[in-house]
Design an enzyme around this catalytic site. Structure first.
Site, PDB file in Angstrom:
ATOM      1  N   ALA A 149       0.863  -1.188   0.000  1.00 36.97           N
ATOM      2  CA  ALA A 149       0.000   0.000   0.000  1.00 36.97           C
ATOM      3  C   ALA A 149       0.899   1.238   0.000  1.00 36.97           C
ATOM      4  CB  ALA A 149      -0.918   0.014   1.216  1.00 36.97           C
ATOM      5  N   PHE A 150       0.347   2.388  -0.393  1.00 36.60           N
ATOM      6  CA  PHE A 150       1.192   3.565  -0.628  1.00 36.60           C
ATOM      7  C   PHE A 150       1.820   4.106   0.650  1.00 36.60           C
ATOM      8  CE2 PHE A 150       0.081   7.961   0.471  1.00 36.60           C
ATOM      9  CZ  PHE A 150      -1.090   7.774   1.180  1.00 36.60           C
ATOM     10  N   LYS A 151       1.313   3.711   1.828  1.00 38.12           N
ATOM     11  CA  LYS A 151       1.911   4.175   3.083  1.00 38.12           C
ATOM     12  C   LYS A 151       3.392   3.796   3.164  1.00 38.12           C
ATOM     13  CE  LYS A 151      -2.196   5.257   5.192  1.00 38.12           C
ATOM     14  NZ  LYS A 151      -3.091   5.127   4.037  1.00 38.12           N
ATOM     15  N   ASP A 152       3.786   2.729   2.434  1.00 35.10           N
ATOM     16  CA  ASP A 152       5.190   2.319   2.424  1.00 35.10           C
ATOM     17  C   ASP A 152       6.109   3.411   1.872  1.00 35.10           C
ATOM     18  OD1 ASP A 152       4.768  -0.296   3.404  1.00 35.10           O
ATOM     19  OD2 ASP A 152       4.295  -1.044   1.402  1.00 35.10           O
ATOM     20  N   LEU A 179       6.546   5.528   5.022  1.00 36.39           N
ATOM     21  CA  LEU A 179       6.928   4.832   6.250  1.00 36.39           C
ATOM     22  C   LEU A 179       8.201   4.016   6.094  1.00 36.39           C
ATOM     23  CD1 LEU A 179       3.410   4.067   7.689  1.00 36.39           C
ATOM     24  CD2 LEU A 179       5.247   5.290   8.864  1.00 36.39           C
TER      25      LEU A 179
END
Ligand SMILES: *Cc1c(COP(=O)(O)O)cnc(C)c1O
Length: 494
Positions: free
Chosen positions: A110-113, A116
């Protein structure tokens, strides 16, 4: 080069970039913003020849002026490496005449990677810079995606520990397995008996607990925040908008200076705000199209200038956009108000007290960079089916919301500027919804079996991130009541 100072939207400051990253939320409850937006450091042509980590370095260096070149280069190299399943890091797919920017090739698909994977590196560099030897303790409540991305980012990072709380029985089976199999001696995952709001409220209480803070101090530790209000998550997100433009230029799809639109599936307003900052740096961006699901509080905001959270809350097939309070919007509102902390405090107080606020007429006039749209559940499923049936390209439900909104926008406005739809999750993270749209009627014993069926039917491979957790040993088994969260945190910090 003059240093960039950071101020809270509610007035606190100035602080340096490293202090802002270590602190997370400003002490007055506001969000840190830079005192000016720097210009792009190189020409678009030059940027288009850089690798992803080198491009990310240029953007970070422009904003985080109190870090050294060596520190920032090490952060970018440590973040954007083989953890991603493609050396491109953020590939751009041309599907018909629309471009999809795939931000789901990291550890947790997911794009949070994108943010993060670099935040832990920025935080430990910031702590070294501040000569703060305290161990950094991250507490996070998650409704599914953020928790795993934060765990993957902070696992085994020296000088940090992370505890994640999720609602027991309230996340998808794949999401739960992703979290309970998390490796790393510095990680702790706890299921709490309650819903996401209970877990979130519990975490906020712990962060505000004076006795607990003193106890941490005695143990040489400090709390920090990994959620999307941290400026250290926002700045790295600017890089992929510049990268998308640079790719279009390199591939000869556009000429230098041509405008490009971005359509962004939006929840907390962090992702699209990064696109706005990219535009302010000088990236030739036309419209920023803000896509909402049935929880269309932002669509209403962009069409009326009034933000009103007093409405029913719907659970949808795009859960990461099921949000009624978009925290990062405060950064835009602060800017629309002429960086006036008093005005911002006033509007935010109204949101807390009345559940709504209205922009002044001159603030409304400045909303022209944005267009808003929304897609309901039926439109979202229909868009997944349309794009698959026409182009054999799979969209996850969040990306499908954006894709549907873009189709509507184009029909309504006739605007045929080249447009990038930001793709925020792998379709394999939401197999139930995606299979329901592309192969209706096909079922399987569980989500893992369904992922295998999806691979068989579509020819798209099951991502490594799904296969890894399928057979990994469970390492976290604690289930607790809200009232027992504190003792569990203390036990973990021993
Ligand atoms: C978090 C998330 C979003 C929303 O992004 P914001 O920055 O909160 O607007 C959209 N899609 C997916 C898959 C997400 O995980």
């Amino acid at each position: 080069m003059k240093e960039i100072a950071y101020y809270s939207t509610r007035g606190f400051g100035p602080v340096t970039a490293s202090e802002a990253i270590l602190t997370g939320l400003a002490p007055d409850g506001g969000l840190f913003v830079p005192d000016r937006i720097p210009a792009l450091p190189l020409s678009l042509g030059e940027l288009s020849r850089l690798s992803y980590p080198d491009l990310a370095y240029e953007i970070l260096h422009a904003f985080l002026t109190d870090f050294s070149e060596e520190e920032l280069r090490a952060c970018c190299a440590g973040a954007y490496d083989e953890k991603f399943d493609t050396p491109e890091i953020a590939p751009l797919a041309k599907v018909g005449d629309v471009y999809y920017l795939e931000l789901y090739h990291g550890k947790t698909i997911a794009f949070k990677d994108m943010a993060l994977s670099i935040l832990p590196h920025l935080m430990t560099a910031a702590a070294a810079r501040q000569q703060d030897r305290k161990e950094i303790v991250i507490l996070t409540a998650t409704s599914g995606d953020t928790g795993k991305a934060a765990l993957a980012g902070f696992a085994n990072v020296p000088g940090t520990r992370i505890a994640v709380f999720y609602p027991h029985g309230g996340v998808s089976p794949i999401q739960e397995r992703q979290m309970v199999t998390q490796e790393g001696e510095n990680t702790c995952v706890i299921a709490v008996r309650g819903n996401f709001d209970d877990a979130q409220t519990g975490v906020k209480q712990l962060l505000g607990d004076e006795a607990l803070r003193e106890e941490l101090d005695r143990r040489g530790m400090r709390f920090s925040s990994a959620n999307s209000i941290n400026i250290g998550r926002l700045v790295p997100q600017i890089a992929y908008y510049v990268h998308a433009y640079a790719r279009l230029l390199r591939e000869g799809e556009i000429r230098e200076g041509d405008p490009v639109n971005f359509t962004v599936p939006t929840g907390n307003f962090g992702n699209i705000l990064a696109a706005y900052y990219a535009k302010k740096m000088g990236l030739p961006v036309g419209k920023l199209i803000c896509a909402s699901n049935r929880n269309r509080v932002l669509f209403d905001f962009f069409s009326t200038g009034t933000y009103d959270r007093r409405r029913p809350f719907y659970l949808t097939t795009s859960p990461s956009m099921d949000i009624l309070i978009s925290s990062n919007l405060e950064r835009l509102v602060y800017e629309l108000g002429g960086e006036d902390a008093g005005k911002d405090r006033d509007l935010m107080a109204r949101l807390t007290k009345d559940g709504a606020y209205e922009l002044t007429p001159d603030m409304k006039e400045k909303l022209t960079d944005f267009a808003g749209g929304y897609a309901d559940e039926e439109q979202t499923a229909a868009e997944i089916a349309r794009v698959w049936n026409t182009y054999q390209y799979l969209l996850d439900p969040h990306t499908a919301v954006a894709s549907s909104v873009y189709q509507d926008y184009r029909k309504e406005t006739g605007d045929d500027t080249p447009t990038v739809v930001v793709s925020t999750a792998s379709p394999f993270k939401f197999t139930g919804t995606v299979m329901g749209a592309v192969c209706p009627g096909v079922t399987a014993a569980d989500d893992f079996a369904l992922a295998d069926r999806m691979a068989q039917e579509t020819g798209w491979p099951v991502p490594a991130a799904v296969n890894e957790v399928r057979s990994a040993p469970v390492r976290h088994r604690t289930v607790c009541d809200i009232s027992a969260m504190k003792e569990n945190v203390l036990a973990f910090l021993k």
